[in-house]
Design a protein around this motif. Structure first.
Motif, short mmCIF file in Angstrom:
data_model
loop_
_atom_site.label_atom_id
_atom_site.label_comp_id
_atom_site.label_asym_id
_atom_site.label_seq_id
_atom_site.Cartn_x
_atom_site.Cartn_y
_atom_site.Cartn_z
N ASP A 3 0.77 -1.36 0.29
CA ASP A 3 -0.02 0.11 -0.39
C ASP A 3 1.17 1.31 -0.03
N MET A 4 0.16 2.93 -0.09
CA MET A 4 0.90 3.64 -0.32
C MET A 4 -0.12 5.06 0.04
N LEU A 5 0.68 5.50 0.97
CA LEU A 5 -0.64 6.57 1.37
C LEU A 5 -0.49 7.81 0.85
N THR A 6 -1.50 8.62 0.45
CA THR A 6 -0.90 10.22 0.04
C THR A 6 -2.18 11.09 0.58
N LEU A 7 -1.39 12.16 0.73
CA LEU A 7 -1.87 13.19 1.45
C LEU A 7 -2.16 14.40 0.83
N GLY A 8 -3.25 15.01 0.51
CA GLY A 8 -3.00 16.65 -0.11
C GLY A 8 -2.89 17.39 0.88
N PRO A 9 -2.31 18.56 0.39
CA PRO A 9 -1.56 20.03 0.77
C PRO A 9 -3.06 20.40 1.92
N GLY A 10 -2.39 21.05 3.11
CA GLY A 10 -2.67 21.30 4.30
C GLY A 10 -4.48 20.26 5.07
N ILE A 17 -4.81 12.96 -7.85
CA ILE A 17 -4.57 12.84 -6.40
C ILE A 17 -5.37 13.40 -5.58
N PRO A 18 -6.53 12.56 -5.28
CA PRO A 18 -6.92 12.70 -3.70
C PRO A 18 -6.90 14.71 -3.28
N PRO A 19 -7.52 14.96 -2.86
CA PRO A 19 -6.51 15.49 -1.81
C PRO A 19 -6.98 15.95 -0.20
N ALA A 20 -7.91 14.28 -0.02
CA ALA A 20 -7.91 13.78 1.38
C ALA A 20 -7.02 13.26 1.77
N LEU A 21 -7.20 12.24 2.75
CA LEU A 21 -6.07 10.94 2.72
C LEU A 21 -7.08 9.60 2.10
N ILE A 36 -5.54 5.91 0.37
CA ILE A 36 -4.61 3.84 0.33
C ILE A 36 -4.68 3.32 -1.33
N TRP A 37 -3.65 3.32 -1.73
CA TRP A 37 -3.66 3.42 -2.80
C TRP A 37 -2.74 2.02 -2.76
N ARG A 38 -3.29 0.82 -3.88
CA ARG A 38 -2.61 -0.41 -4.09
C ARG A 38 -1.47 -0.47 -4.76
N ILE A 39 -0.60 -0.63 -5.00
CA ILE A 39 0.56 0.04 -5.93
C ILE A 39 1.34 -1.27 -6.46
N PRO A 40 1.42 -1.62 -8.09
CA PRO A 40 2.31 -2.47 -8.49
C PRO A 40 3.29 -3.00 -7.45
N ALA A 41 3.79 -4.51 -7.07
CA ALA A 41 4.60 -4.81 -6.71
C ALA A 41 6.08 -3.99 -7.05
N ALA A 42 6.66 -4.40 -8.47
CA ALA A 42 8.06 -4.30 -9.23
C ALA A 42 8.41 -2.35 -9.02
N ALA A 43 7.29 -1.54 -8.76
CA ALA A 43 7.04 -0.02 -8.22
C ALA A 43 7.39 -0.15 -7.96
N GLY A 44 6.54 -0.83 -6.20
CA GLY A 44 6.31 -0.45 -4.80
C GLY A 44 8.24 -1.14 -4.54
N LYS A 45 8.73 -2.05 -4.73
CA LYS A 45 9.74 -2.50 -4.89
C LYS A 45 10.67 -1.14 -4.92
N ARG A 46 11.02 -1.12 -6.10
CA ARG A 46 12.05 -0.06 -7.40
C ARG A 46 12.31 0.84 -5.60
N LEU A 47 10.48 1.17 -5.39
CA LEU A 47 10.53 2.79 -4.75
C LEU A 47 11.69 2.61 -3.36
N GLN A 89 -8.32 3.10 -2.96
CA GLN A 89 -8.68 2.44 -3.30
C GLN A 89 -10.33 3.39 -2.09
N GLU A 90 -11.10 2.54 -2.19
CA GLU A 90 -12.85 3.24 -1.77
C GLU A 90 -12.45 2.15 -1.01
N GLU A 91 -11.76 3.14 0.61
CA GLU A 91 -11.83 2.17 1.76
C GLU A 91 -11.80 3.29 2.80
N THR A 92 -12.93 3.04 4.46
CA THR A 92 -12.50 4.17 5.51
C THR A 92 -12.24 3.36 5.94
#
Length: 206
Positions: A92-99, A136-140, A142-153, A198-201
């Motif tokens: 998983d990866m989390l994003t949070l927008g400005p403010g 990018i959604p402005p609020a919190l 959670i993204w399910r990311i590809p395994a290969a890209a996540g590993k490289r990150l 992800q559409e999750e709460t």
């Protein structure tokens, strides 16, 4: 100019102060025992990276600085904090927008990594590499990311942390630091382009 520092803390107040540039407004330790935490922070031209290992449960109030997007993902052997009551699992990866503001809680030892990038830079690169629909959604989120890209990150972020902890001076090389930063931005964009929010709460996760 690139800059970096690795610090070890035995006082929660000192750790809280060091986390303020990462958007930490306050830190409340809820676990019992001797406080100990390790924090590595790296400042590049467009990215700010951080990685931490903590031993006691705590609640942190996070406010993302205006004009930036915060990205976080699990690292290490211990669980990541729960952001807004939501568990971030491996892959998983989390994003949070400005403010945006959120509480990040740990129930014991935890490890985490973050990257912060100017929102305009992220959107500019994203639309070049992924198309005009990149957003990018402005609020919190959670993204399910590809395994290969996540590993490289994870590998690139870990390599940057190791350079700092080894004090090799590699980040003092402007060209090397710029190359590392560009690779990190590219893989961040790849994770977000190929992943999906992800559409999750919080209640749904629990």
């Amino acid at each position: 100019m690139p800059g970096s520092v690795t610090s070890v803390f035995s006082e929660a107040a000192d750790f809280e102060a060091a986390l303020r540039p990462e958007g930490c407004v306050s830190l409340l330790v809820t676990g019992r025992g001797s406080f100990r935490a390790r924090l590595t922070q790296i400042t590049l031209d467009r990215l700010r990276l951080a990685s931490a290992e903590e031993e006691l449960a705590r609640i942190a109030h996070i406010a993302v600085p205006d004009g930036t997007v915060l990205v976080s993902w699990p690292t290490g052997g211990n669980p990541a904090p729960l952001w807004g009551g939501i568990e971030i699992r491996a892959g998983d990866m989390l994003t949070l927008g400005p403010g945006q503001r959120v509480h990040a809680r740990s129930d014991g030892p935890c490890c985490w990594s973050t990257a912060r990038i100017p929102a305009q830079e992220l959107f500019r690169y994203g639309r070049v590499l992924c198309g005009t629909g990149f957003a990018i959604p402005p609020a919190l989120a959670i993204w399910r990311i590809p395994a290969a890209a996540g590993k490289r990150l994870a590998q690139l972020h870990r390599a940057a942390i190791r350079v700092v902890e080894a004090r090799s001076g590699a980040l003092a090389d402007i060209e090397a630091a710029h190359g590392l930063e560009q690779q990190l931005i590219d893989v961040l964009i790849e994770c977000l382009c190929k992943g999906a929010p992800q559409e999750e709460t919080a209640a749904g996760r629990r």
